[in-house]
Design a protein around this motif. Sequence first.
Motif, PDB file in Angstrom:
ATOM      1  N   MET A 194     -21.370  77.686  74.961  1.00 28.52           N
ATOM      2  CA  MET A 194     -21.079  77.577  73.535  1.00 28.52           C
ATOM      3  C   MET A 194     -20.994  76.095  72.954  1.00 28.52           C
ATOM      4  SD  MET A 194     -20.237  79.926  71.181  1.00 28.52           S
ATOM      5  CE  MET A 194     -19.406  80.171  69.463  1.00 28.52           C
ATOM      6  N   PRO A 195     -20.485  75.115  73.508  1.00 27.15           N
ATOM      7  CA  PRO A 195     -20.658  73.895  73.192  1.00 27.15           C
ATOM      8  C   PRO A 195     -21.978  73.464  72.989  1.00 27.15           C
ATOM      9  CG  PRO A 195     -19.080  73.918  74.657  1.00 27.15           C
ATOM     10  CD  PRO A 195     -19.558  75.267  74.652  1.00 27.15           C
TER      11      PRO A 195
ATOM     12  N   VAL B 273     -23.129  74.905  69.832  1.00 30.34           N
ATOM     13  CA  VAL B 273     -22.406  74.367  68.381  1.00 30.34           C
ATOM     14  C   VAL B 273     -23.038  73.091  68.472  1.00 30.34           C
ATOM     15  CG1 VAL B 273     -20.257  73.635  67.706  1.00 30.34           C
ATOM     16  CG2 VAL B 273     -20.314  75.841  68.767  1.00 30.34           C
TER      17      VAL B 273
ATOM     18  N   LEU C 126     -16.354  76.196  64.272  1.00 31.48           N
ATOM     19  CA  LEU C 126     -16.755  76.561  65.630  1.00 31.48           C
ATOM     20  C   LEU C 126     -16.258  75.469  66.504  1.00 31.48           C
ATOM     21  CD1 LEU C 126     -20.335  78.441  65.197  1.00 31.48           C
ATOM     22  CD2 LEU C 126     -17.724  79.440  65.722  1.00 31.48           C
TER      23      LEU C 126
ATOM     24  N   LEU D 133     -13.731  75.099  69.660  1.00 37.91           N
ATOM     25  CA  LEU D 133     -13.826  74.817  71.146  1.00 37.91           C
ATOM     26  C   LEU D 133     -12.820  73.898  71.830  1.00 37.91           C
ATOM     27  CD1 LEU D 133     -17.790  73.838  70.873  1.00 37.91           C
ATOM     28  CD2 LEU D 133     -16.761  75.792  72.148  1.00 37.91           C
TER      29      LEU D 133
ATOM     30  N   GLY E 169     -14.514  82.181  66.739  1.00 36.22           N
ATOM     31  CA  GLY E 169     -15.381  81.254  67.570  1.00 36.22           C
ATOM     32  C   GLY E 169     -15.260  81.747  68.844  1.00 36.22           C
TER      33      GLY E 169
ATOM     34  N   ALA F 202     -16.121  85.307  69.736  1.00 34.89           N
ATOM     35  CA  ALA F 202     -17.632  85.422  69.721  1.00 34.89           C
ATOM     36  C   ALA F 202     -18.219  84.787  71.416  1.00 34.89           C
ATOM     37  CB  ALA F 202     -18.044  84.591  68.620  1.00 34.89           C
ATOM     38  N   GLU F 203     -17.617  83.664  71.617  1.00 33.99           N
ATOM     39  CA  GLU F 203     -17.884  83.242  72.787  1.00 33.99           C
ATOM     40  C   GLU F 203     -17.471  83.941  73.975  1.00 33.99           C
ATOM     41  OE1 GLU F 203     -15.959  79.490  73.942  1.00 33.99           O
ATOM     42  OE2 GLU F 203     -17.219  78.976  75.550  1.00 33.99           O
TER      43      GLU F 203
END
Lengths: 164, 494
Positions: free
Chosen positions: A50-51, A54, B177, B181, B444, B447-448
């Motif tokens: 994910m990072p 993003v 998003l 994180l 976010g 979804a991840e």
Amino acid sequence: MTTTTTPEATKHSGQVLLSVAVVLLGTALAYGTSQLPEASGYAKVGPRLMPSIVSGGLFVLGLLLLKESLTGGFHRVDEDEHAATPTNWPAFLWISAGLVLNGLLIVSAGFVIAGTLLFVLAARGFESRAYVRNAVVGVAIAGFTYAFFTYGLGLALPAGILPF
Amino acid sequence: MEVLNSLAQGFSLALTMQNLMWCFVGVTLGTAVGVLPGIGPAVTVALLLPVTTKIDPSGALIMFAGIYYGAMYGGSTTSILLNTPGESATIVTAMEGNQMAKRGRAGAALGTSAIGSFFAGTLTVVALTFVSPLVVDIAIQFGPPEFFALMVLAFTTVSAVLGGSALRGLTALFIGLAIGLVGIDSQSGTARFAFDVPQLLDGIEVVTVAVGLFAVGETLWTASKDYKTVETMNAMRGSIWMTAQDWKRSWGPWLRGTAIGFPFGAMPAGGAEIPTFLSYAIEKKLTKHPEEFGQGAIEGVAGPEAANNASSTGTMTTLLALGLPTSATAAILLAAFQQYGLQPGPLLFVNSADLVWALIASMYIGNIMLLVLNLPLVGIWVKLLKIPKPMLYSGILIFATLGVFGMRQSAFDIFLLYAIGLLGFLMRRYDFPTAPVIIGMILGPLAEAQLRRSLSISQGDWLIFLQKPLSASLLAITAAMLIGPWAWKKLRQA
């Protein structure tokens, strides 16, 4: 209508800076991502996935914003209109001071004192100079919420130097 | 009928003294923050998140939902009496309603908006009652790929489709998003972007972000940029009890507004702005008094007001049945559920049926309370509009620090609040929408999780999203929405 038009060259400099900041944010996130541990297991999905999406997204979006800011400015943002109403920086600073002092004092001096100070400083930002009255109103609001949360809901807020 | 049994069960829970009280507190607070400029339902629910540690889930969620739909009622009062809308969903109401008030018909405008809101609110709660079990039946068969595709679609609609610029909307979404994180990754336990700061390891609280962007950013903006705006308040004139003629002209728009608002809110299309504008356009076309539009036509208040209330219930449907928030407030409601370890979505109807149905039942009750609060008692709310700006915004800041500090008892969060306030100020200055930030940070991580689950199932093969018919079509719609406008422009140039 507007009498204060900024010269074309510097007109969108704020937008350019902001776009560069987005690009840098994407880059910094990408660096941070590269420091994360590699995904283990067969599927190769882990904390990096994910990072990566993003940071890549922010990088690309920042570049697109940069392109917009350099070619005529952000879509539907009127810089002349902003130039026509100058920013009241003293007001901005009064409120900023109120919040920063609140962060510094909320634990040591307590919620009520820090809150009252915030109230008086923020009101000054809105051009209200009746300091004594504002302090009284601030104490009333902060004191009431303090009492309600601490004694009513049992959600303790810092008392600070006050005995109750 | 199973639905009616569940609903009856819900009423028996919602009608307890305690839950009635929470419902009343919620709708009253909702009306108040709807009326007041500078503070809205998203900030209010966020500020109240700390109380979730002290109140039972049904009480807190009934109150939070009440704040959400209550604000839709209150916002119209500000729009009609002041020349600034209280909430973004009431911009259209401000156009005709303000004109009506200038012509001494404030009472009728407030009347048609309160009754229209009640009408739409109640009708759509009935729809919610019967539609959500159907949605749940379908969604319960969704796997991770379907959920992920649905979330991608929601991300796109809330950021790229609405608002002035898809590029700025998407940037806002990605900032959200990125905020989402920060902290310990719930699946692998890896710390991400926390720099060994203990407060960051726990993640950034949604209260801090919502309150920073909406309340602090807004306060900084109003004080430093918007200080010139002088608001003139219209007098509360004219009876709030509408004439026979007013009723005759209102009921059609109410019905049409409701029919437009509910599906818009329920689809992951997000926001109450589009349906209100649509309703306004339709009423302008259908009216027998076109000359009155722009001068205070009652249809132009009745339709959009029904539409914005209907859409808020629609949003609740999507939130409860699919776990998908399509507005900033809905995203914070989702965070409230998470505080209790609950996850909205189809499984909520199975695992916490009592809670869901109590919440739905409370919405019937809340709408009745709101009708009373907003018709006979409208005078009380008008007084709120007389609070001077310095007092109002400074007071909001005290509450901001209260909610943010109350969440984790950490002064670090106050500084973070200020930093996010600066971000909010910049976003306002350059016209970036702020709601996608909130939706991004809350949705976010969910979804991840769905993305990683999908890829684990497929052993790393991304084609899984295209092999499932539903996720493939959802992604196709998303792509069409992103590329469509751009391709259309290119085609016309060619």
